[in-house]
Design a protein around this motif. Structure first.
Motif, PDB file in Angstrom:
ATOM      1  N   TYR A 255       0.845  -1.203   0.000  1.00  0.00           N
ATOM      2  CA  TYR A 255       0.000   0.000   0.000  1.00  0.00           C
ATOM      3  C   TYR A 255       0.879   1.252   0.000  1.00  0.00           C
ATOM      4  N   LEU A 256       1.850   1.257   0.923  1.00  0.00           N
ATOM      5  CA  LEU A 256       2.644   2.464   1.125  1.00  0.00           C
ATOM      6  C   LEU A 256       3.468   2.795  -0.106  1.00  0.00           C
ATOM      7  N   GLU A 257       4.027   1.769  -0.719  1.00  0.00           N
ATOM      8  CA  GLU A 257       4.860   1.995  -1.891  1.00  0.00           C
ATOM      9  C   GLU A 257       4.007   2.474  -3.077  1.00  0.00           C
ATOM     10  N   ALA A 258       2.807   1.885  -3.202  1.00  0.00           N
ATOM     11  CA  ALA A 258       1.916   2.313  -4.288  1.00  0.00           C
ATOM     12  C   ALA A 258       1.570   3.787  -4.112  1.00  0.00           C
ATOM     13  N   ILE A 259       1.322   4.190  -2.876  1.00  0.00           N
ATOM     14  CA  ILE A 259       0.969   5.583  -2.602  1.00  0.00           C
ATOM     15  C   ILE A 259       2.169   6.506  -2.818  1.00  0.00           C
ATOM     16  N   ARG A 260       3.336   6.045  -2.388  1.00  0.00           N
ATOM     17  CA  ARG A 260       4.534   6.870  -2.534  1.00  0.00           C
ATOM     18  C   ARG A 260       4.792   7.211  -4.005  1.00  0.00           C
ATOM     19  N   ARG A 261       4.622   6.208  -4.868  1.00  0.00           N
ATOM     20  CA  ARG A 261       4.838   6.461  -6.294  1.00  0.00           C
ATOM     21  C   ARG A 261       3.875   7.512  -6.824  1.00  0.00           C
ATOM     22  N   GLN A 262       2.635   7.466  -6.329  1.00  0.00           N
ATOM     23  CA  GLN A 262       1.632   8.436  -6.774  1.00  0.00           C
ATOM     24  C   GLN A 262       1.933   9.827  -6.240  1.00  0.00           C
ATOM     25  N   LEU A 263       2.361   9.870  -4.974  1.00  0.00           N
ATOM     26  CA  LEU A 263       2.665  11.183  -4.379  1.00  0.00           C
ATOM     27  C   LEU A 263       3.760  11.873  -5.178  1.00  0.00           C
ATOM     28  N   ASN A 264       4.697  11.080  -5.654  1.00  0.00           N
ATOM     29  CA  ASN A 264       5.782  11.650  -6.448  1.00  0.00           C
ATOM     30  C   ASN A 264       5.274  12.324  -7.705  1.00  0.00           C
ATOM     31  N   THR A 265       4.124  11.852  -8.200  1.00  0.00           N
ATOM     32  CA  THR A 265       3.566  12.512  -9.381  1.00  0.00           C
ATOM     33  C   THR A 265       2.535  13.558  -8.976  1.00  0.00           C
ATOM     34  N   GLY A 266       2.475  13.859  -7.673  1.00  0.00           N
ATOM     35  CA  GLY A 266       1.621  14.955  -7.226  1.00  0.00           C
ATOM     36  C   GLY A 266       0.209  14.559  -6.845  1.00  0.00           C
ATOM     37  N   ARG A 267      -0.072  13.260  -6.767  1.00  0.00           N
ATOM     38  CA  ARG A 267      -1.443  12.874  -6.444  1.00  0.00           C
ATOM     39  C   ARG A 267      -1.539  12.329  -5.015  1.00  0.00           C
ATOM     40  N   GLY A 268      -2.645  12.623  -4.358  1.00  0.00           N
ATOM     41  CA  GLY A 268      -2.832  12.248  -2.959  1.00  0.00           C
ATOM     42  C   GLY A 268      -3.492  10.899  -2.792  1.00  0.00           C
ATOM     43  N   ALA A 269      -3.686  10.507  -1.526  1.00  0.00           N
ATOM     44  CA  ALA A 269      -4.205   9.162  -1.265  1.00  0.00           C
ATOM     45  C   ALA A 269      -5.033   9.105   0.007  1.00  0.00           C
ATOM     46  N   ILE A 270      -5.893   8.090   0.051  1.00  0.00           N
ATOM     47  CA  ILE A 270      -6.670   7.788   1.250  1.00  0.00           C
ATOM     48  C   ILE A 270      -6.390   6.343   1.637  1.00  0.00           C
ATOM     49  N   ILE A 271      -6.176   6.097   2.925  1.00  0.00           N
ATOM     50  CA  ILE A 271      -6.032   4.722   3.405  1.00  0.00           C
ATOM     51  C   ILE A 271      -7.114   4.473   4.441  1.00  0.00           C
ATOM     52  N   LEU A 272      -7.959   3.508   4.175  1.00  0.00           N
ATOM     53  CA  LEU A 272      -9.000   3.169   5.142  1.00  0.00           C
ATOM     54  C   LEU A 272      -8.573   1.948   5.947  1.00  0.00           C
ATOM     55  N   VAL A 273      -8.809   2.028   7.249  1.00  0.00           N
ATOM     56  CA  VAL A 273      -8.558   0.889   8.142  1.00  0.00           C
ATOM     57  C   VAL A 273      -9.864   0.630   8.892  1.00  0.00           C
ATOM     58  N   PRO A 274     -10.057  -0.607   9.378  1.00  0.00           N
ATOM     59  CA  PRO A 274     -11.364  -0.948   9.951  1.00  0.00           C
ATOM     60  C   PRO A 274     -11.740  -0.092  11.161  1.00  0.00           C
ATOM     61  N   GLU A 275     -10.827   0.005  12.119  1.00  0.00           N
ATOM     62  CA  GLU A 275     -11.113   0.818  13.297  1.00  0.00           C
ATOM     63  C   GLU A 275      -9.795   1.397  13.731  1.00  0.00           C
ATOM     64  N   ILE A 276      -9.742   2.702  13.824  1.00  0.00           N
ATOM     65  CA  ILE A 276      -8.430   3.312  13.956  1.00  0.00           C
ATOM     66  C   ILE A 276      -7.779   2.983  15.297  1.00  0.00           C
ATOM     67  N   GLY A 277      -8.573   2.859  16.358  1.00  0.00           N
ATOM     68  CA  GLY A 277      -8.012   2.549  17.664  1.00  0.00           C
ATOM     69  C   GLY A 277      -7.371   1.172  17.708  1.00  0.00           C
ATOM     70  N   LEU A 278      -7.822   0.298  16.827  1.00  0.00           N
ATOM     71  CA  LEU A 278      -7.337  -1.080  16.853  1.00  0.00           C
ATOM     72  C   LEU A 278      -6.184  -1.308  15.903  1.00  0.00           C
ATOM     73  N   THR A 279      -5.845  -0.305  15.134  1.00  0.00           N
ATOM     74  CA  THR A 279      -4.803  -0.510  14.137  1.00  0.00           C
ATOM     75  C   THR A 279      -3.701   0.531  14.241  1.00  0.00           C
ATOM     76  N   PRO A 280      -3.227   0.778  15.476  1.00  0.00           N
ATOM     77  CA  PRO A 280      -2.203   1.813  15.622  1.00  0.00           C
ATOM     78  C   PRO A 280      -0.936   1.486  14.836  1.00  0.00           C
ATOM     79  N   GLN A 281      -0.675   0.204  14.629  1.00  0.00           N
ATOM     80  CA  GLN A 281       0.557  -0.144  13.918  1.00  0.00           C
ATOM     81  C   GLN A 281       0.509   0.313  12.466  1.00  0.00           C
ATOM     82  N   THR A 282      -0.638   0.101  11.840  1.00  0.00           N
ATOM     83  CA  THR A 282      -0.765   0.524  10.443  1.00  0.00           C
ATOM     84  C   THR A 282      -0.599   2.039  10.351  1.00  0.00           C
ATOM     85  N   VAL A 283      -1.284   2.751  11.256  1.00  0.00           N
ATOM     86  CA  VAL A 283      -1.195   4.200  11.243  1.00  0.00           C
ATOM     87  C   VAL A 283       0.246   4.647  11.428  1.00  0.00           C
ATOM     88  N   SER A 284       0.920   3.977  12.355  1.00  0.00           N
ATOM     89  CA  SER A 284       2.291   4.344  12.650  1.00  0.00           C
ATOM     90  C   SER A 284       3.193   4.108  11.428  1.00  0.00           C
TER      91      SER A 284
END
Ligand code: ADP
Ligand code: ZN
Ligand code: ZN
Length: 806
Positions: A306-335
């Motif tokens: 996910y992160l690498e796919a987004i990084r490549r897009q950011l380099n071309t100036g485009r933004g991204a959204i990452i959805l996770v099921p419940e943010i309190g339960l997925t601190p590792q992904t957020v981190s």
């Protein structure tokens, strides 16, 4: 010049929009997607423009003028506004509620508009000049209403003039919300633990203090005062009592700060695996507007893709959204997201105050931040030039909204991606049957077949509880010798274990051994759950609670029996059996305070906890390398629910939690206790075989037909008088039948029938189910949305693509 008009929606459950005239002075600021201040029944409200027209409304309507337009740029971009309209149509929801779901609370509705001096001061006369003088005296800003009060006349016209010449700006300020405190009081047990005998003496006249004492004991000797008071519904005097007797003390500490704000994030691995490289190449091939399903076994490194796919897009100036099921339960992904994108990330979560949320929102809308991370509603994040939408654990039921509009974030994301020219990346080890079925059509399949570093998936053992030997001295407790032995070894080696029991409380229900009577909720048709801390019977649907009866209400027989263990009982049992193990429990009852999930997960991460037990909360995406054992104490809790997704949910839950084991070099194993070891949901989960499960489930859903072979709409009728509800459900079913027959639609109407949960919170529930494979079902939804009654007596909810039929 002809007059122009705007369609304005307010955040209310109204099907209609309101027409207002656009004053020429505001002409260019009032466009689709912008906020406007409008008069409504002697109030001023902030609404949202969904369209403008030159066409005058019918003569009977006498449109009022729009008062002000606070934004220089529309708050909703074109694609987002289109997404809202799609949502309203597809789900049969009022447009006001569709837009409401998109904008953070407090950005419109009863928000107030504040005027601020903006540097440029030409010479202006009249009221405008007086407004500037007034603002100068008031430190540069004032509310529009305050200005109007001061000048005893409306000031919108003057404010608009000032906005045009750049003398002031207007901002919409949310209604004041309570600011979270900066300190927190923590209650800690003091001194030696009292023996049972001492407790009986000390607490003879104060049973509530004893409850508090023992609750604290169970929470590891320490808890925020607010948490225990809330849980036990006790007054401050009980807390004071315990403290004055020297049994506990109160420390005031700094309140936990938003851990997402402080976390610098964890850095990513530097080198992609071959499989990750291949997955990224495959995703690069996906055309814009379309999507891919990344099926990667647990621990295969999906996050880095996910992160690498987004990084490549950011380099071309485009933004991204990452959805996770419940943010309190997925601190590792957020981190991890933070670790890669740093300050470019806005974390949207429920712990934010209205103001913080509005700040995060603006930082995205202005392009200052380019990446949004959040749960379901982050699918609406106003990321500029959106290039990628990632949905992690796409099979999770939490992506479906539980209130109108009952949207599914995965469907919304697909629509939005198309409108924005973005690409969608869905990821899971246990894909939803809908996404799996869309492979080849809407989605391409990409796979990560192995764990990173060639780690094997942990072996899973299904323990047949009908025949398996129980652990010695475990009594009637459903605890097999296999699980007992496995946990004993793990603890001896200083490793960690996760124990899943998807039922909170102490026991599932209370039953009379004499007559079989089960205590049910008086407001809901569901048995009450037994809780120990405090000892109450509790309804998990309406939160009704009552004292635990000593005798049967029906036959008077004494000694009521508890059936079905819950997490509190498991905890009790473990404290007894493994007195030296450091336990933590994670379920709804231990996570009521802000950041409590975080606290618990951090303790596990730091290896201050040996055994984490909990409900499905512990099954979501956690990556702890020292966890070498996962135990599923009862795999059958959801297996026979009267819902067509029961098997799918069970498979996903067991396979996901199994995937938490053996992520480190020491490997791991999984023990699953069940009375149904031959059930296909469990055999496939034990084999980590999602393809096999999906193939089997697809066949089963052919007869009777269920998604993904058909789509469903559930019309849920509810009301306090059962007869009214039944009558309305009947009318609705007849209406559907007539429509289907008259137009020869290829649809099936099922019902009316009482819902499996026949009553919730005093409201009886009946439903009518509509099934069909083609697009006609959508026409019926739109048609029905116009006609359904929604009064006090009976309410009809349209649930399109329901995730549950309970
Ligand atoms: P998944 O979400 O697929 O279950 P994760 O993304 O959590 O898996 O990754 C599992 C573990 O593997 C994590 O600890 C992660 O840091 C690690 N990992 C992922 N990719 C790599 C890589 N290319 N090199 C080394 N470690 C990696
Ligand atoms: Zn009885
Ligand atoms: Zn209830």
């Amino acid at each position: 010049m002809t007059a122009r008009f705007a369609d304005v929606v307010l955040p209310l459950p109204l099907g209609q929009s309101y027409t207002y005239r656009i004053p020429t002075s505001l002409g260019d600021r009032v466009v689709a997607g912008s906020r406007v201040v409008v008069p409504l029944r002697r109030r001023e409200l902030v609404g949202l423009v969904v369209g403008t027209t030159d066409e005058a409304p019918p003569a009977t309507v006498n449109p009022k003028d729009i008062l002000g337009a606070p934004d220089a740029e529309p708050v909703l971009s074109g694609p987002l506004l289109e997404t809202a309209k799609w949502m309203a149509g597809y789900y049969g929801a009022p447009i006001g509620l569709a837009v409401k779901a998109m904008l953070p609370g407090g950005m419109w509705g009863s928000s107030k508009v504040v005027v601020k001096l903006a540097g440029r001061t030409g010479t202006v006369g009249g009221l405008a000049g007086q407004v500037v003088d007034f603002l100068r005296r008031k430190g540069g800003e004032a509310g529009v209403t305050a200005l109007a009060r001061h000048f005893r006349q409306p000031v919108w016209g003057a404010v608009d003039r000032l906005v045009r010449i750049g003398a002031v700006v207007t901002v919409v300020v949310p209604p004041a919300t309570a600011q979270p405190g900066t300190t927190e009081r923590i209650l800690t047990l003091a001194g030696e633990r009292l023996t049972l005998l001492e407790r009986q003496q000390v607490f003879r006249r104060s049973p509530k203090q004893r409850q508090l004492y023992e609750t604290l004991e169970q929470l590891g000797g320490q808890a925020p005062v607010a948490h225990v008071r809330d849980q036990l519904t006790i007054s401050e005097s009980v807390v004071k009592g315990l403290v004055s007797r020297g049994l506990a003390r109160i420390d005031t500490t700094a309140a936990p700060r938003d851990p997402f704000a402080a976390d610098p994030g964890s850095p990513p691995p530097t080198k992609l695996t071959d499989h990750q490289v291949a997955a990224l190449e495959a995703f690069d091939q996906v055309p814009v507007g379309e999507g891919a399903l990344l099926v990667g076994v647990t621990g295969s490194g999906k996050t880095l893709v996910y992160l690498e796919a987004i990084r490549r897009q950011l380099n071309t100036g485009r933004g991204a959204i990452i959805l996770v099921p419940e943010i309190g339960l997925t601190p590792q992904t957020v981190s991890r997201v933070r670790g890669v994108f740093g300050d470019q990330v806005a974390v949207l979560h429920s712990g934010l105050s209205d103001g913080e949320r509005a700040d995060a929102w603006h930082s995205l809308r202005s392009g200052q931040r380019r990446v949004a991370v959040g749960a379901r509603s982050a699918v609406f994040a106003p990321v500029v030039d959106l290039g990628t939408i990632v949905i992690d654990e796409e099979h999770e039921a939490s992506y479906k909204n539980g209130e109108t509009p009952r949207y599914h974030a995965r469907e919304v994301a697909a629509v939005r991606a198309k409108l924005e020219g973005a690409r969608l990346l869905l990821g899971s080890a246990t894909p939803s049957i809908e996404s799996a079925a869309a492979v080849g059509a809407r989605l391409r399949r990409i796979s990560l077949p192995e764990r990173v570093g060639g780690q094997p998936l942990p072996p899973v053992e299904l323990v047949d509880m009908r025949t398996a030997g129980r652990a010695k001295d475990a009594g009637a407790f459903p605890w097999s010798a296999t699980l007992d032995d496995a946990l004993t070894r793990v603890l001896a080696r200083g490793e960690q274990a996760l124990l899943l029991l998807n039922r909170r409380g102490f026991a599932a229900f209370l039953q009379c051994p004499g007559c079989g009577h089960v205590v049910t909720c008086e407001r809901c048709s569901i048995s009450l759950t037994v809780h120990r801390t405090p000892p109450r019977l509790r309804c998990h649907y309406c939160d009704h609670n009552e004292a635990v009866p000593g005798t049967c209400r029906e036959c008077g027989s004494g000694l009521q029996r508890m059936r079905g263990i819950g997490t509190q009982q498991l905890e009790h049992f473990l404290i007894d059996r493994f007195p030296d193990a450091r336990l933590a429990r994670m379920d709804l009852d231990t996570t009521t305070t802000k950041w409590s999930h975080h606290r618990i997960l951090e303790q596990v991460q730091r290896q201050e906890v040996d055994v984490l037990l909990g409900t499905q909360m512990i099954a979501k995406g956690l990556d702890f390398p020292n966890v070498t054992l996962v135990g599923v104490v009862d795999a059958d809790t959801a297996l026979y629910l009267p819902d067509f997704r029961a098997a799918e949910r069970t498979f996903q839950l067991v396979a996901q939690v199994a995937g938490r084991a053996g992520r480190g070099p020491r490997g791991g194993r999984v023990v699953v206790q069940t009375y149904n070891p031959e059930h296909y949901a469990l055999t496939h989960a034990a084999a980590h075989d999602s393809a096999g499960f999906l193939a089997a489930e697809l066949e089963i859903r052919r007869s009777p037909l269920y998604p993904p072979h058909v789509s469903l709409v559930n019309f849920l009728v509810s009301g306090v008088v059962e007869q009214d509800v039944a009558r309305e459900a009947d009318r609705l079913a007849n209406w559907c039948h007539a429509l289907v027959e008259a137009r020869e639609l290829p649809l099936t109407v099922l019902g009316p029938a009482p819902a499996p949960l026949a009553k919730v919170k005093d409201r009886w529930r009946w439903h009518v189910l509509l099934k069909g494979a083609g697009p006609e079902i959508g026409r019926v939804v739109r048609f029905a949305a116009q006609r359904l009654p929604s009064g006090k007596r009976v309410r009809v909810i349209i649930d399109r693509d329901p995730v549950s039929l309970l």
